[in-house]
Design a protein around this motif. Structure first.
Motif, PDB file in Angstrom:
ATOM      1  N   ASP A 185       7.346   6.569 -11.286  1.00 22.19           N
ATOM      2  CA  ASP A 185       8.682   6.351 -10.742  1.00 22.19           C
ATOM      3  C   ASP A 185       8.588   6.009  -9.258  1.00 22.19           C
ATOM      4  O   ASP A 185       7.768   6.565  -8.531  1.00 22.19           O
ATOM      5  N   VAL A 186       9.425   5.097  -8.817  1.00 23.47           N
ATOM      6  CA  VAL A 186       9.386   4.625  -7.428  1.00 23.47           C
ATOM      7  C   VAL A 186       9.770   5.752  -6.451  1.00 23.47           C
ATOM      8  O   VAL A 186       9.374   5.725  -5.283  1.00 23.47           O
ATOM      9  N   SER A 187      10.488   6.767  -6.936  1.00 30.59           N
ATOM     10  CA  SER A 187      10.863   7.882  -6.067  1.00 30.59           C
ATOM     11  C   SER A 187       9.672   8.789  -5.765  1.00 30.59           C
ATOM     12  O   SER A 187       9.736   9.612  -4.849  1.00 30.59           O
ATOM     13  N   ASN A 188       8.575   8.639  -6.513  1.00 27.27           N
ATOM     14  CA  ASN A 188       7.391   9.468  -6.302  1.00 27.27           C
ATOM     15  C   ASN A 188       6.341   8.798  -5.422  1.00 27.27           C
ATOM     16  O   ASN A 188       5.245   9.325  -5.263  1.00 27.27           O
ATOM     17  N   VAL A 189       6.650   7.633  -4.857  1.00 26.81           N
ATOM     18  CA  VAL A 189       5.732   6.958  -3.942  1.00 26.81           C
ATOM     19  C   VAL A 189       6.455   6.607  -2.645  1.00 26.81           C
ATOM     20  O   VAL A 189       7.668   6.443  -2.630  1.00 26.81           O
ATOM     21  N   MET A 190       5.685   6.531  -1.573  1.00 28.73           N
ATOM     22  CA  MET A 190       6.208   6.109  -0.266  1.00 28.73           C
ATOM     23  C   MET A 190       5.318   5.013   0.270  1.00 28.73           C
ATOM     24  O   MET A 190       4.108   5.016   0.028  1.00 28.73           O
ATOM     25  N   LEU A 191       5.893   4.099   1.000  1.00 27.15           N
ATOM     26  CA  LEU A 191       5.126   3.036   1.633  1.00 27.15           C
ATOM     27  C   LEU A 191       4.210   3.652   2.680  1.00 27.15           C
ATOM     28  O   LEU A 191       4.635   4.516   3.451  1.00 27.15           O
ATOM     29  N   PHE A 192       2.931   3.231   2.693  1.00 25.31           N
ATOM     30  CA  PHE A 192       1.959   3.779   3.641  1.00 25.31           C
ATOM     31  C   PHE A 192       2.074   3.060   4.974  1.00 25.31           C
ATOM     32  O   PHE A 192       2.038   1.832   5.039  1.00 25.31           O
ATOM     33  N   ASN A 193       2.235   3.844   6.040  1.00 25.23           N
ATOM     34  CA  ASN A 193       2.345   3.299   7.389  1.00 25.23           C
ATOM     35  C   ASN A 193       0.981   3.416   8.072  1.00 25.23           C
ATOM     36  O   ASN A 193       0.538   4.521   8.379  1.00 25.23           O
ATOM     37  N   PRO A 194       0.279   2.290   8.325  1.00 21.55           N
ATOM     38  CA  PRO A 194      -1.043   2.378   8.959  1.00 21.55           C
ATOM     39  C   PRO A 194      -0.988   2.884  10.397  1.00 21.55           C
ATOM     40  O   PRO A 194      -1.971   3.432  10.903  1.00 21.55           O
ATOM     41  N   ASP A 215       0.871  -1.176   0.000  1.00 25.04           N
ATOM     42  CA  ASP A 215       0.000   0.000   0.000  1.00 25.04           C
ATOM     43  C   ASP A 215       0.907   1.225   0.000  1.00 25.04           C
ATOM     44  O   ASP A 215       1.734   1.375   0.904  1.00 25.04           O
ATOM     45  N   VAL A 216       0.788   2.075  -1.029  1.00 25.56           N
ATOM     46  CA  VAL A 216       1.668   3.232  -1.150  1.00 25.56           C
ATOM     47  C   VAL A 216       0.858   4.513  -1.252  1.00 25.56           C
ATOM     48  O   VAL A 216      -0.329   4.498  -1.561  1.00 25.56           O
ATOM     49  N   ASP A 243      10.808  -3.271 -14.390  1.00 24.35           N
ATOM     50  CA  ASP A 243      12.264  -3.309 -14.370  1.00 24.35           C
ATOM     51  C   ASP A 243      12.838  -1.967 -13.933  1.00 24.35           C
ATOM     52  O   ASP A 243      12.380  -0.918 -14.340  1.00 24.35           O
ATOM     53  N   GLY A 244      13.831  -2.026 -13.097  1.00 21.39           N
ATOM     54  CA  GLY A 244      14.479  -0.805 -12.631  1.00 21.39           C
ATOM     55  C   GLY A 244      13.702  -0.122 -11.532  1.00 21.39           C
ATOM     56  O   GLY A 244      13.433  -0.696 -10.486  1.00 21.39           O
ATOM     57  N   ASN A 245      13.288   1.114 -11.804  1.00 25.20           N
ATOM     58  CA  ASN A 245      12.725   1.925 -10.722  1.00 25.20           C
ATOM     59  C   ASN A 245      11.346   2.468 -11.053  1.00 25.20           C
ATOM     60  O   ASN A 245      11.045   3.623 -10.786  1.00 25.20           O
ATOM     61  N   ARG A 246      10.480   1.643 -11.623  1.00 22.80           N
ATOM     62  CA  ARG A 246       9.116   2.070 -11.914  1.00 22.80           C
ATOM     63  C   ARG A 246       8.133   1.052 -11.361  1.00 22.80           C
ATOM     64  O   ARG A 246       8.425  -0.146 -11.316  1.00 22.80           O
ATOM     65  N   VAL A 247       6.966   1.545 -10.904  1.00 17.01           N
ATOM     66  CA  VAL A 247       5.929   0.670 -10.369  1.00 17.01           C
ATOM     67  C   VAL A 247       4.593   1.034 -11.002  1.00 17.01           C
ATOM     68  O   VAL A 247       4.374   2.179 -11.399  1.00 17.01           O
ATOM     69  N   LEU A 248       3.703   0.052 -11.083  1.00 16.32           N
ATOM     70  CA  LEU A 248       2.352   0.248 -11.591  1.00 16.32           C
ATOM     71  C   LEU A 248       1.426   0.208 -10.389  1.00 16.32           C
ATOM     72  O   LEU A 248       1.326  -0.818  -9.713  1.00 16.32           O
ATOM     73  N   VAL A 249       0.771   1.347 -10.105  1.00 14.53           N
ATOM     74  CA  VAL A 249      -0.080   1.460  -8.919  1.00 14.53           C
ATOM     75  C   VAL A 249      -1.539   1.533  -9.371  1.00 14.53           C
ATOM     76  O   VAL A 249      -1.876   2.229 -10.324  1.00 14.53           O
ATOM     77  N   GLN A 250      -2.396   0.793  -8.672  1.00 12.19           N
ATOM     78  CA  GLN A 250      -3.808   0.707  -9.024  1.00 12.19           C
ATOM     79  C   GLN A 250      -4.482   2.068  -8.928  1.00 12.19           C
ATOM     80  O   GLN A 250      -4.401   2.743  -7.902  1.00 12.19           O
ATOM     81  N   ASN A 251      -5.155   2.486 -10.024  1.00  9.90           N
ATOM     82  CA  ASN A 251      -5.907   3.746 -10.132  1.00  9.90           C
ATOM     83  C   ASN A 251      -5.064   4.996  -9.922  1.00  9.90           C
ATOM     84  O   ASN A 251      -5.586   6.036  -9.533  1.00  9.90           O
ATOM     85  N   ILE A 252      -3.773   4.917 -10.169  1.00  7.67           N
ATOM     86  CA  ILE A 252      -2.878   6.072 -10.083  1.00  7.67           C
ATOM     87  C   ILE A 252      -2.241   6.277 -11.455  1.00  7.67           C
ATOM     88  O   ILE A 252      -1.892   5.321 -12.125  1.00  7.67           O
ATOM     89  N   ASN A 253      -2.067   7.531 -11.857  1.00  5.89           N
ATOM     90  CA  ASN A 253      -1.464   7.898 -13.140  1.00  5.89           C
ATOM     91  C   ASN A 253      -2.284   7.334 -14.299  1.00  5.89           C
ATOM     92  O   ASN A 253      -1.752   6.730 -15.223  1.00  5.89           O
ATOM     93  N   VAL A 275       1.208   8.492  -2.990  1.00 10.29           N
ATOM     94  CA  VAL A 275       1.955   9.266  -3.987  1.00 10.29           C
ATOM     95  C   VAL A 275       2.395  10.571  -3.344  1.00 10.29           C
ATOM     96  O   VAL A 275       1.593  11.275  -2.721  1.00 10.29           O
ATOM     97  N   ILE A 276       3.687  10.914  -3.490  1.00  9.47           N
ATOM     98  CA  ILE A 276       4.221  12.123  -2.855  1.00  9.47           C
ATOM     99  C   ILE A 276       4.558  13.216  -3.852  1.00  9.47           C
ATOM    100  O   ILE A 276       4.919  14.318  -3.447  1.00  9.47           O
ATOM    101  N   ALA A 277       4.445  12.925  -5.165  1.00 14.34           N
ATOM    102  CA  ALA A 277       4.746  13.939  -6.171  1.00 14.34           C
ATOM    103  C   ALA A 277       3.961  13.641  -7.439  1.00 14.34           C
ATOM    104  O   ALA A 277       3.663  12.489  -7.734  1.00 14.34           O
ATOM    105  N   GLY A 278       3.643  14.694  -8.190  1.00  9.45           N
ATOM    106  CA  GLY A 278       2.952  14.530  -9.457  1.00  9.45           C
ATOM    107  C   GLY A 278       1.484  14.880  -9.368  1.00  9.45           C
ATOM    108  O   GLY A 278       1.003  15.398  -8.358  1.00  9.45           O
ATOM    109  N   LYS A 279       0.748  14.571 -10.444  1.00  9.08           N
ATOM    110  CA  LYS A 279      -0.654  14.972 -10.528  1.00  9.08           C
ATOM    111  C   LYS A 279      -1.557  14.240  -9.540  1.00  9.08           C
ATOM    112  O   LYS A 279      -2.631  14.718  -9.212  1.00  9.08           O
TER     113      LYS A 279
END
Length: 105
Positions: free
Chosen positions: A65-74, A9-10, A29-39, A12-16
């Motif tokens: 980009d993985v640098s634009n998301v942070m792990l969510f701390n419940p 669960d992440v 591959d590398g430093n990109r992730v696919l997040v549900q209903n984001i971007n 988003v800390i930057a972008g639209k």
């Protein structure tokens, strides 16, 4: 080992989509992730009768980009940084930086 993995669960800390939460569907591959209903983007798709695909405008997720998301701390209900720690039994686990809670169960 990656700090953000599939099923996490992440937030988003930057972008639209800044401030929105979602679940990681795939780590590319590398430093990109696919997040549900984001971007979400609108994509013009050609019909392909061989694959049973209809044409038109579809909405789909694009990698972020993985640098634009942070792990969510419940525990704190915020995004949190992650570090690694080796337990007594030799397992290497991810822990939240703010409170030291173990991410991996």
């Amino acid at each position: 080992m990656k700090k953000i993995r599939k099923g996490d669960d992440v937030i988003v800390i930057a972008g639209k989509d800044k401030g929105r939460r979602g679940t990681v569907m795939r780590s590319l591959d590398g430093n990109r992730v696919l997040v549900q209903n984001i971007n979400m983007v609108k994509k013009h798709q050609k019909p392909n009768p061989n694959m049973g695909r209809t044409g038109g405008i579809i909405e789909k997720e694009m990698p972020i980009d993985v640098s634009n998301v942070m792990l969510f701390n419940p525990g704190t209900a915020k995004g949190d940084r992650v570090s690694f720690k080796t337990l007594e039994d030799g397992r290497k686990v991810r822990v939240f930086r703010s409170n030291g809670e173990v991410v991996d169960a």
